[in-house]
Design an enzyme around this catalytic site. Structure first.
Site, short mmCIF file in Angstrom:
data_model
loop_
_atom_site.label_atom_id
_atom_site.label_comp_id
_atom_site.label_asym_id
_atom_site.label_seq_id
_atom_site.Cartn_x
_atom_site.Cartn_y
_atom_site.Cartn_z
N ASP A 78 0.51 -19.69 45.07
CA ASP A 78 -0.40 -19.54 44.07
C ASP A 78 -0.81 -18.30 43.69
OD1 ASP A 78 -1.47 -20.89 41.63
OD2 ASP A 78 -1.64 -22.70 42.82
N ASN B 286 -5.83 -31.37 23.90
CA ASN B 286 -5.91 -30.17 24.86
C ASN B 286 -4.44 -29.85 25.20
OD1 ASN B 286 -6.11 -29.27 27.90
ND2 ASN B 286 -7.53 -28.70 26.71
N TYR C 224 -0.58 -26.45 33.88
CA TYR C 224 -1.07 -27.15 35.33
C TYR C 224 0.71 -27.21 36.06
CZ TYR C 224 -4.29 -28.75 31.99
OH TYR C 224 -5.25 -28.90 30.93
N ARG C 225 0.86 -26.68 36.92
CA ARG C 225 1.90 -26.56 37.96
C ARG C 225 2.47 -27.98 37.97
NH1 ARG C 225 -0.95 -25.35 43.25
NH2 ARG C 225 -0.62 -27.35 44.33
N TRP D 123 -3.76 -31.33 38.15
CA TRP D 123 -5.12 -31.35 37.35
C TRP D 123 -6.15 -30.69 38.09
CZ3 TRP D 123 -3.37 -36.22 34.74
CH2 TRP D 123 -2.82 -35.74 33.73
N GLY E 195 -9.12 -29.22 30.86
CA GLY E 195 -8.99 -30.38 29.72
C GLY E 195 -8.47 -31.68 30.08
N GLU F 200 -5.91 -25.83 21.20
CA GLU F 200 -5.24 -24.86 21.55
C GLU F 200 -4.20 -24.37 20.54
OE1 GLU F 200 -7.28 -25.77 25.47
OE2 GLU F 200 -6.26 -26.97 23.85
#
Length: 590
Positions: free
Chosen positions: A278, A165, A169-170, A183, A188, A229
């Site tokens: 965000d 996967n 994610y920051r 996460w 994923g 991906e």
């Protein structure tokens, strides 16, 4: 031109006039962020900061922050690619030999999905003792918990099946070799972490910083769980993705990345991460998340560090998110043939508002479809779904409002679902990962007459606003359907007054927002409403009653979308940074 890397794409953008090199010394804390936000909103090219104070590596921003640059990256408009893909998939069952001659472009792309492993990757040209303090990692907003890596492509493998996967994610920088790993639910990488904890197996990961646009778009795409991906990036690129063996981990890493961070996430270690400004336009609160420990950083000989900004729309994620849903959105017809089209609104942070156009083959099929979509992968995080008939364009908010005006009757067409999983970033329920959702069915029902009442003149609204509540500061009515009012506080009380007023005729929905929302700008209005209410707590109707355990609603629908005590603060750049950029603006482009 063959585009395998970020640098290939940057050279291509510069050749086409879509990139500006900034030689003026700039600060990675806030200043570059304000410059990139302003440049995006003015429709300027991508930015390459060549002189970031205290760092030797250049910083690239806004690389995909326009529809034109997205199209340059893909070689065609994402809508065209999406239509070609769904046409091929619909005709491929059952498969026919002539299909390969009918769709040569798609077939070629499909053959490019298999990754290619090479032995001397550019991403491993330099293996040194480089640490995170040497990278121009940005601080986007003044109350952020620190520096955050904002464009990381995190590679994980399921410890049980070995499936890969890649997610974004920051990553908050804790020290020179350690970061947070944010996460969120329904991601994923988080599922792989869960499996590793269950099996008590060492959890290795790799983080790529700076890849070609195809791999970046594949990373942010909401692919079904289990779809690789890396393979999808080969389809987008039309060329196989090059991979290489990691130096300290038993995983393949992107061969053409600018930087690769190899390491492990310790299974029993959590650390406070955040706050972070965000893409809902507010800070997400600090909370405990896993920790990533870096073994080694490899990189190209002359790498470029990439970054993006998320916050109050529009930001670069508008273009990334829109492109991926244009490509993948049509595929939902493979499992929902009744769906004509669907659109998640970037103005609402994508997950807060989804409109689905449905061809109803039986009564209330649209409601069934909405409930089903709420269980599909990342669409399950959607807070508000509006269904419209197949001839309504779900991307046109005005057309959607017209459908609501003509067809929405809350007694039959509204469902509220409380206490269900919600996007980790949604703060409106005051409980992380939990909240409420709602469905508005605005499809035509031939068994009922179209619902449409004569509205009031604008002068009548002006008079009524002042009479009903003097605290109403401003108001605007959209498409005779949505009345938006600006109020300083007590939003629910004022909304209740307006929904119960027999003098207000016409609008189906009345929403109250706070003064920081510009209700005369549609983009900001959508943001201001859909990011600031909880369906269970903040919605009222003219009439509400309970029949058995079933709630019955009638009349007008009210939404209290004001900012409330306990919500995280909205994102605002400090005046001193705005003034600094104002004064230096002309120097950046010399």
């Amino acid at each position: 031109m063959r585009i395998y890397s970020l640098q290939d794409f940057i050279r291509y953008l510069e050749k086409t006039g879509e990139l500006i090199r900034i030689k003026t010394e700039v600060d990675a804390r806030l200043e570059v962020v304000e410059i990139s936000i302003r440049a995006l909103r003015e429709g300027m090219p991508a930015l390459l900061f060549e002189n970031v104070r205290g760092f030797r590596f250049p910083l690239a921003m806004n690389v995909l922050a326009s529809e034109k640059r997205i199209e340059l990256a893909l070689g065609k408009h994402p809508d065209q690619l999406g239509n070609e893909l769904i046409t091929f998939m619909e005709e491929a069952l059952p498969p026919k030999p002539k299909l390969f001659f009918k769709h040569p472009g798609i077939v070629k792309r499909l053959f490019c999905t298999l990754p290619k492993t090479i032995s001397r990757p550019p991403s491993q040209e330099v293996i040194s003792d480089l640490n995170l303090n040497e990278l121009p990692i940005t601080t986007s907003w003044p109350e952020d918990g620190g520096r955050f890596i904002t464009l990381p492509q995190v590679f994980t493998c399921d410890p049980q099946t070995g499936k890969r996967n890649v997610g974004m994610y920051r990553m908050q920088v804790f020290d020179e070799k350690t970061t947070g790993m944010h996460w969120q639910i329904q991601k994923g990488g988080g599922f792989h972490y869960y499996q590793a904890k269950k099996m008590q197996k060492e959890f290795q990961i790799a983080v790529a910083l700076g890849t070609d646009p195809a791999l970046l778009l594949a990373t942010v795409a909401a692919l079904p769980e289990g779809i690789d991906e890396v393979m999808f990036s080969g389809f987008l690129r039309g060329k196989r993705t090059r991979m290489a063996k990691g130096k300290t981990i038993s995983m393949l890493v992107p061969a053409d990345a600018e930087f690769i961070l190899e390491g492990t996430v310790h299974l029993s270690e959590l650390r406070m991460e955040g706050p972070f400004g965000d893409h809902f336009g507010h800070y997400s609160n600090a909370a405990e998340f896993p920790v990533f420990h870096i073994n080694v950083i490899t990189h190209r000989r002359n790498p470029i560090y990439p970054a993006t900004v998320v916050g109050r729309p529009p930001m670069e994620d508008k273009y990334l998110g829109n492109a991926t849903q244009q490509i993948l959105g049509p595929l939902i017809r493979l499992i929902h043939p009744e769906i004509h089209d669907l659109w998640a609104y970037y103005e609402a942070g994508f997950h807060n508002l989804l409109v689905v156009s449905v061809e109803e083959r039986y009564r209330k099929e649209a409601m069934k479809t909405a409930l089903s979509v709420m269980g599909e992968g990342q669409l399950s995080l959607t807070k508000c779904i509006i269904t419209v008939s197949e001839d309504v364009n779900p991307r046109d908010f005005h057309a959607v409002l017209k459908a609501i005006r003509e067809n929405f009757d809350p007694a039959y067409d509204f469902i509220m679902i409380p206490k269900v999983p919600l996007d980790t970033l949604d703060f409106t329920s005051y409980k992380m990962n939990l909240g409420s959702k709602m469905i508005i069915d605005a499809t035509r029902d031939e068994s009922r007459n179209a619902i449409q009442k004569d509205g009031l003149r604008l002068s009548d609204f002006e008079r009524l606003m002042k009479i009903i509540d003097t605290r109403i500061m401003d108001w605007k009515i959209l498409d005779e359907t949505l009345l938006v009012v600006t109020v300083p506080d007590n939003g629910k009380e004022i909304v209740a007054k307006l929904t119960k007023s027999p003098e207000i005729i016409g609008p189906k929905i009345i929403a109250a927002v706070s003064p920081d929302v510009n209700i005369h700008d549609l983009e900001q209005t959508i943001w201001g409403i859909f990011t600031r209410f909880d369906a269970e707590r903040d919605i009222v109707f003219t009439q509400e009653k309970l029949v058995g355990v079933s709630p019955i609603f009638r009349g007008k629908m009210g939404i209290d979308a004001t900012w409330k005590t306990g919500y995280p603060l909205p994102l605002v750049m400090p005046d001193e940074i705005i003034d600094k950029v104002n004064k230096r603006w002309d120097t950046y482009w010399k």
